[in-house]
Scaffold this motif. Structure first.
Motif, short mmCIF file in Angstrom:
data_model
loop_
_atom_site.label_atom_id
_atom_site.label_comp_id
_atom_site.label_asym_id
_atom_site.label_seq_id
_atom_site.Cartn_x
_atom_site.Cartn_y
_atom_site.Cartn_z
N MET A 1 49.65 45.28 53.72
CA MET A 1 49.29 44.02 53.46
C MET A 1 47.96 43.59 53.70
N ILE A 2 46.98 44.06 54.80
CA ILE A 2 45.86 43.93 55.15
C ILE A 2 44.94 44.64 54.01
N ALA A 3 45.27 46.02 53.75
CA ALA A 3 44.59 46.71 52.89
C ALA A 3 44.54 46.01 51.55
N THR A 4 45.52 45.13 51.01
CA THR A 4 45.64 44.58 49.65
C THR A 4 44.55 43.37 49.94
N THR A 5 44.64 42.72 51.02
CA THR A 5 43.81 41.42 51.24
C THR A 5 42.26 42.08 51.14
N THR A 6 42.20 42.97 51.86
CA THR A 6 40.77 43.64 51.99
C THR A 6 40.36 44.04 50.64
N LEU A 7 41.24 44.74 49.80
CA LEU A 7 40.86 45.20 48.38
C LEU A 7 40.47 43.92 47.61
N VAL A 8 41.23 42.95 47.57
CA VAL A 8 41.01 41.65 46.56
C VAL A 8 39.76 41.14 47.21
N ARG A 9 39.65 41.06 48.39
CA ARG A 9 38.06 40.39 48.86
C ARG A 9 37.23 41.36 48.21
N GLY A 10 37.23 42.49 48.36
CA GLY A 10 36.17 43.38 47.86
C GLY A 10 35.99 43.27 46.33
N VAL A 11 36.95 43.20 45.51
CA VAL A 11 36.95 43.03 44.18
C VAL A 11 36.46 41.70 43.83
N PHE A 12 36.52 40.50 44.51
CA PHE A 12 36.04 39.26 44.26
C PHE A 12 34.40 39.42 44.68
N LEU A 13 34.06 40.00 45.79
CA LEU A 13 32.65 40.08 46.28
C LEU A 13 31.92 41.00 45.21
N LEU A 14 32.45 41.82 44.57
CA LEU A 14 31.75 42.62 43.50
C LEU A 14 31.54 42.04 42.28
N LEU A 15 32.69 41.31 41.84
CA LEU A 15 32.45 40.65 40.63
C LEU A 15 31.57 39.35 41.07
N GLY A 16 31.46 38.78 41.97
CA GLY A 16 30.45 37.58 42.41
C GLY A 16 28.98 38.29 42.29
N LEU A 17 28.66 39.73 42.73
CA LEU A 17 27.46 40.20 42.68
C LEU A 17 27.04 40.37 41.20
N VAL A 18 28.05 40.85 40.57
CA VAL A 18 27.97 41.31 39.10
C VAL A 18 27.49 39.88 38.31
N PHE A 19 28.30 38.82 38.65
CA PHE A 19 28.15 37.65 37.88
C PHE A 19 26.74 36.88 38.29
N THR A 20 26.33 37.05 39.33
CA THR A 20 25.07 36.55 39.94
C THR A 20 23.93 37.22 39.31
N LEU A 21 24.14 38.63 39.31
CA LEU A 21 22.98 39.43 38.42
C LEU A 21 22.95 38.96 37.02
#
Length: 124
Positions: A1-21
């Motif tokens: 469960m923790i790995a899934t939460t970390t993975l989801v946060r990482g995906v949102f972080l990556l998407l946020g960076l891409v959309f900011t760019l």
């Protein structure tokens, strides 16, 4: 469960960076929108990094627009008119390329639907 939460946060972080760019590229390229990309970036950062969300919302040029949208779903009147003007100019340039009437109708309907949505939002 923790790995899934970390993975989801990482995906949102990556998407946020891409959309900011993409949003900041849109500042310099007239054919790229800026604010929609930054709205998505702020939503992604809200789910991944409060520090980056706060940084984006604190930006002097885009922060007020993003906060107004987040808090009230509102778009300033001047931004609505700029959106209409830019969309009209873009559609006019598109028509100069000589598209088929069906394609012109579809694109025009899409732009009209977007403008109805934009002008239906409350003013700030």
């Amino acid at each position: 469960m923790i790995a899934t939460t970390t993975l989801v946060r990482g995906v949102f972080l990556l998407l946020g960076l891409v959309f900011t760019l993409l949003g900041f590229v849109g500042v310099f390229l007239p054919v790229m929108p800026t604010t929609p990309f930054l709205l998505v970036a702020a939503a992604c950062f809200a789910r991944s990094s409060t520090r980056l969300e706060a940084w984006l919302l604190a930006q002097p040029h885009f922060g007020p627009l993003l906060r107004n949208w987040r808090d009230h779903g509102a778009i300033p009147r001047y931004a609505k008119w700029l959106s209409l003007g830019g969309s009209s100019l873009g559609f006019g340039m598109f028509l100069l390329a000589g598209p088929s009437w069906i394609l012109a109708l579809v694109v025009g309907a899409g732009i009209a639907a977007a403008m109805v949505f934009v002008f239906s939002r409350p003013d700030v």
